[in-house]
Enzyme design. Structure first.
Site, PDB file in Angstrom:
ATOM      1  N   ASP A 149       0.795  -1.502   0.466  1.00 32.22           N
ATOM      2  CA  ASP A 149      -0.159  -0.037   0.335  1.00 32.22           C
ATOM      3  C   ASP A 149       0.804   1.150  -0.337  1.00 32.22           C
ATOM      4  OD1 ASP A 149      -3.075  -1.758   0.917  1.00 32.22           O
ATOM      5  OD2 ASP A 149      -1.192  -2.362   1.494  1.00 32.22           O
ATOM      6  N   ARG A 152       2.272   2.101  -3.247  1.00 31.23           N
ATOM      7  CA  ARG A 152       1.330   2.122  -4.204  1.00 31.23           C
ATOM      8  C   ARG A 152       1.059   3.938  -4.121  1.00 31.23           C
ATOM      9  NH1 ARG A 152      -2.806  -2.354  -2.772  1.00 31.23           N
ATOM     10  NH2 ARG A 152      -1.731  -4.442  -4.876  1.00 31.23           N
TER      11      ARG A 152
END
Length: 316
Positions: A149, A152
């Site tokens: 995450d 990202r």
């Protein structure tokens, strides 16, 4: 005796096989055993990956069973039911805790003394299950957490600001899932506070942009699953990155999931926080300075995980 050049991967689905492929290219290990309930699948993946060894570093790659993990430096667990379109990571919990009851005790009984890396979802709940079932010191059981995450988030900020994402320093914390939070207040680009850097590049609508990017990060997996049924390349690179940090004793900060023992007022729960990671797993947590609103979000995320965990039987 632990063999620092050996790794085992449990689960040879998309994530496990992609992770094995990435690790084969890393040069970190000279021996890798693949374990799967479908022995033929494990043997096929081992053969396929091994045929690339002449283009990488010498490595013995083979299918095995739990007796083969006894001397491994690391075991990576990717096994579990796949996340389906429209299904959240937490929907998987009861199915995958049951699967872990047939995996983690076998790892424990082999005499394994290395670092156990959990990648299966929901990763925070399953990391907690592995802590309870493995008998290993809590610091040697870690989950991949929000490392992907965070990657990202850095990628999307890099795209937004037209800057190398490696110069973006920002964390996603909390659950690896729907209640995760981006720690905007501590984010920097090349040492410059994020909002200041944005304004230097003509971006002034901070709140709207933060909300948009945070939603895109949170929903990335759902978007990919909708389009191609599964996510695995980004996860595989995440596994390789964590393995590198551990085996090279980097003592670098990664937002892995591990057992909280009072940090940020959280206890007896596995959740993702920036953590210094080295050869023995968790070295220490990094006390990132987050604002009051983010702290409240973190506790809401922990509460969402706790509500699920309270319904689960973690006894192996």
């Amino acid at each position: 005796m632990v063999n620092d050049r050996k790794i085992a991967i449990v689960g040879c689905g998309f994530v496990g096989s992609s992770s094995a492929f990435a690790i084969m290219q890393s040069g970190l290990f000279s021996e890798m055993v693949l374990i799967d309930v479908d022995r033929n699948r494990a043997e096929g993946e081992a053969l396929d990956i091994a045929h690339g060894v002449p283009f990488a570093s010498p490595m013995k790659i083979y299918a095995g069973d739990y007796s083969d993990v006894s001397d491994a430096a690391m075991v990576v667990v990717t096994a579990g039911a796949a996340q389906k379109p429209g299904e959240t990571r937490l929907d998987l919990v009861n199915k995958n805790v049951s699967i872990f009851k047939s995996i983690i005790p076998n790892i424990r009984e082999s005499g394994f003394e290395g670092v156990l890396l959990i990648v299966s979802n929901p990763v925070d709940v399953l990391t907690y299950a592995a802590v309870k079932m493995s008998g290993l010191p809590e610091g040697r059981v870690i989950g991949s957490g929000t490392v992907l995450d965070t990657a990202r988030l850095r990628y999307m900020l890099g795209e937004h600001l037209d800057v190398d994402p490696r110069d973006v320093h920002a964390y996603v914390m909390g659950e690896h899932g729907d209640s995760e939070l981006a720690a905007w207040s501590s984010a920097t680009v090349a040492g410059v506070p994020l909002n200041d850097f944005c304004e230097l590049h003509g971006h002034h609508d901070h709140k709207a942009t933060e909300k948009r990017i945070a939603e895109e990060v949170k929903n990335s997996a759902y978007t990919i699953i909708e389009k191609k049924r599964a996510t695995y390349y980004g996860v595989a690179m995440t596994v390789r990155r964590i393995c590198t940090a551990i085996m090279c004793d980097e003592k670098c900060a990664l937002p892995v999931s591990s057992l909280m023992v009072g940090e940020y007022g959280l206890d007896d729960i596995c959740i993702s926080m920036p953590t210094v990671v080295g050869r023995d797993g968790v070295v220490t947590r990094v006390p990132v300075d987050i604002d009051e609103a983010e702290r409240a979000e973190l506790h809401e995320s922990a509460a969402a995980l706790r509500a699920i965990m309270d319904k689960v039987d973690f006894e192996a």
